[in-house]
Design a protein around this motif. Structure first.
Motif, short mmCIF file in Angstrom:
data_model
loop_
_atom_site.label_atom_id
_atom_site.label_comp_id
_atom_site.label_asym_id
_atom_site.label_seq_id
_atom_site.Cartn_x
_atom_site.Cartn_y
_atom_site.Cartn_z
N ASP A 27 44.73 66.80 19.96
CA ASP A 27 44.54 65.98 18.37
C ASP A 27 45.34 67.03 17.06
OD1 ASP A 27 42.84 64.60 20.29
OD2 ASP A 27 41.02 66.38 20.80
N LEU A 28 45.26 67.61 17.33
CA LEU A 28 45.80 68.52 15.62
C LEU A 28 46.41 69.12 15.75
CD1 LEU A 28 45.43 68.33 12.51
CD2 LEU A 28 43.50 70.13 13.49
N ILE A 29 47.15 69.63 15.29
CA ILE A 29 48.23 70.83 15.03
C ILE A 29 48.43 71.15 13.45
CG2 ILE A 29 50.59 71.93 15.27
CD1 ILE A 29 51.09 70.62 17.71
N VAL A 73 47.71 64.93 15.31
CA VAL A 73 48.36 64.33 14.37
C VAL A 73 48.76 66.52 13.35
CG1 VAL A 73 47.19 65.56 11.76
CG2 VAL A 73 45.86 63.63 13.42
N LEU A 74 49.19 66.12 12.54
CA LEU A 74 50.11 67.46 11.98
C LEU A 74 49.75 67.67 10.49
CD1 LEU A 74 53.85 65.79 13.13
CD2 LEU A 74 52.42 67.42 14.15
N LYS A 75 48.98 69.09 10.62
CA LYS A 75 48.70 69.52 8.76
C LYS A 75 49.33 70.61 8.53
CE LYS A 75 44.16 70.52 7.19
NZ LYS A 75 43.73 69.44 6.22
N ASP A 76 50.05 70.80 7.75
CA ASP A 76 50.81 71.27 7.67
C ASP A 76 49.91 72.57 5.86
OD1 ASP A 76 52.51 73.05 5.93
OD2 ASP A 76 53.95 71.91 5.12
N LEU A 77 49.86 73.61 5.77
CA LEU A 77 49.75 74.67 5.46
C LEU A 77 49.99 74.76 4.29
CD1 LEU A 77 48.02 77.36 7.58
CD2 LEU A 77 46.98 75.20 6.51
#
Length: 564
Positions: A27-29, A73-77
């Motif tokens: 779902d999310l990375i 979904v790719l979440k960039d910090l």
């Protein structure tokens, strides 16, 4: 690592290989910043993958990219810091709900009350803004006489003069005493003949014997049934505001540290409706022990609400000088003339009865004990109970809430018994200077001895006791690392800990305290995807800058519940 790089890597992988195995739809990375796992064996990682609200994998960018698919979904910090969601070791979420709309009478830096005059002025503004009518209660919380110009509590006479036609109730910052006016005393039927309740004191003028307006410990309870009850819809609305306040501070697991029976029923209703954004660990009040025993819900989980254990209160407040010590206070104690060591708020036979029943039923026991006198009573009672029951002396995970002035000799018994101290290092800042006056530098310097406990191999937590101090977990971490008082003094420099050890007390150790270390508290495979994103890394900034770090986002089981 920027988003474009990760997207390119994922795209390349999808063009040259098959999708992930059946059931592994990621779902999310999350990647691209400092990911602090709070796992001693692997303190950091490059990326983390989430499936159905759980941590599916941790590892390198390349390893996570190989797990991705078209729907991930790719979440960039973007260089920010990811930590496990903060676990609140001790606060009072339903008390916060009850006082959230009272007048905030705190002194700087929390609010702006600096004198009795400014306190009364703030109450008048509150009365006007809330349209409080003649005869209705005016209530405030958080006043601190040690920070007022007068260095004393507001008196009944002062509050009566300012509010002659309204009962006034002001909860002391410790939560262990209150200041009231004549109208409130009349409603509570307190007069010259009224006896002190067991475990409480009505402070009186030594000559006239009339109540001064200060009530301590269980005398406070004489007023609670008199307060107007809000409607159910109002309670739900305010609880939502309080939940959002916790989430704004990065908390994904909150505690309700002394849950009366009606409050637990309210929380059950909230959970049944699916309105909990956070997990809530509730501690059933020992004053309603029979009802909680009868329901037999300890340990059960209901949509994020868990009746975790039972809370017992054994003494009072050290800055309020009602905490129970082995040696006397060094300053004048209201209502006491000699050998003033504070008071236990429960008799030892009753403490033994409750602990024996809890231990026999495997109900985790949480005991509020601030002074070493109360702690000694608890330690001795624990030994009596385990000896009489014939059970392991160290298998209960008994939590000693506050453990403010535990002795070094008593810490050794904590280790032997498997006790978990839940320290309160914020006291070093807010009342460290006061403790030096009241107790002397030697005793004050051993306040919340987190370093000594850690060196002994004791698993300890740290807490804010909100609403006593702000729910800010980063300020709490700052006080554990720096131990700086309001005056700038370092109180007990040998008890300062590293940022890593301070963060453990509000993450993985908090999970251990609540017996859920297999589910949360660190970023590891199989645990809940509970995270907080910060604008800086507490492990790499200067120690004094930790309190300035901001929470940017709070994620509960993979879903954002707060975003700046």
């Amino acid at each position: 690592m920027r988003l474009g790089w990760m997207v390119m890597l994922v795209s390349t992988y999808l063009l040259t290989s098959c999708n992930t195995k059946s059931g592994d739809k990621i779902d999310l990375i999350i990647y691209g910043g400092d990911i602090v796992t709070m796992n001693d064996d692997m303190r950091s990682t490059e990326a983390v993958a989430i499936v159905d609200g759980m941590i599916h994998a941790v590892g390198t960018y390349e390893e996570m990219a190989e797990l991705a698919n078209e729907e991930t979904v790719l979440k960039d910090l973007s260089g920010k810091t990811l930590l496990p969601g903060f676990i609140d070791a001790h606060s009072h979420i339903t008390l916060a709900m009850k006082t959230f709309r009272w007048a905030d009478l705190s002194s700087p830096p929390v609010s702006d009350v600096t004198s009795v005059t400014s306190l009364i002025a703030k109450l008048k503004k509150h009365q006007e803004s809330r349209d409080i009518e003649e005869g209705d209660w005016i209530m405030g919380w958080g006043y601190d006489p040690d920070q007022l110009e007068e260095k004393r509590h507001p008196t009944s006479a002062q509050l009566t003069e300012a509010f002659p036609k309204n009962p006034v109730f002001l909860l002391h910052v410790s939560g262990h005493m209150a200041a009231v006016n004549e109208a409130a005393l009349t409603k509570a039927q307190i007069n010259i003949e009224t006896a002190d309740p067991a475990g409480g004191t009505i402070i009186r003028d030594p000559l006239s014997k009339r109540a001064t307006g200060l009530v301590q410990e269980k005398a406070v309870y004489m007023f609670l049934p008199l307060f107007p009850l809000p409607s159910q819809s109002e309670m739900v609305e305010v609880f939502g505001e309080v939940q959002d306040h916790y989430a704004k501070n990065g908390i994904t697991t909150a505690q309700d540290g002394l849950t009366d029976y009606p409050s637990f029923q309210f929380l059950k209703g909230i959970a049944d409706q699916g309105l909990l954004k956070l997990d809530v660990e509730a501690l059933g009040s020992f004053m309603a022990a029979d009802k909680f025993y009868e329901d037999d819900l300890f340990g059960s989980d209901n949509n994020g609400l868990r009746l975790t254990g039972m809370k017992i209160v054994s003494d009072g407040s050290p800055q309020g000088k009602t905490a129970f010590f082995r040696d006397p206070y060094l300053t004048i104690v209201p209502g006491c003339s000699h050998e003033c060591r504070g008071m236990p708020t429960i008799e030892q036979p009753k403490l033994k009865e409750l602990m024996a029943k809890n231990y026999s039923l495997d109900i985790q026991t949480y005991v509020h004990s601030n002074g070493d006198g109360a702690i000694q009573m608890l330690l001795d009672t624990h030994k009596e109970v385990v000896d009489s029951l014939g059970i392991d002396k160290d298998g209960q995970r008994t939590v000693v809430i506050h453990s403010q002035f535990v002795g070094n000799d008593q810490l050794k018994r904590y280790k032997e018994y498997g006790f978990i101290p839940s320290f309160f290092s914020n006291h070093a800042f807010f009342w460290g200077d006061v403790h030096v006056d009241n107790l002397g530098i030697e005793r004050a310097s051993f306040l919340s001895p987190l370093k000594s406990a850690t060196d002994m191999g004791i698993i300890a937590t740290n807490h804010t006791d909100y609403t006593i101090t702000p729910i800010d977990q980063l300020f709490l971490t700052w006080t554990a690392v720096n131990r700086e008082t309001r005056s700038g003094t370092i109180l007990g420099p040998d008890e300062r800990v590293s940022a890593w050890d301070a963060l453990k007390t509000v993450t993985i150790n908090g999970a251990y305290q609540h017996r859920v270390e297999d589910k949360k508290g660190s970023i590891e495979i199989g645990k809940m995807a509970d995270f907080v994103i910060l604008d800086n890394n507490p492990l790499t900034v200067e120690p004094k800058a930790i309190k300035d770090i901001k929470v940017l986002e709070t994620i509960k089981e993979g879903k954002t519940i707060y975003s700046q």
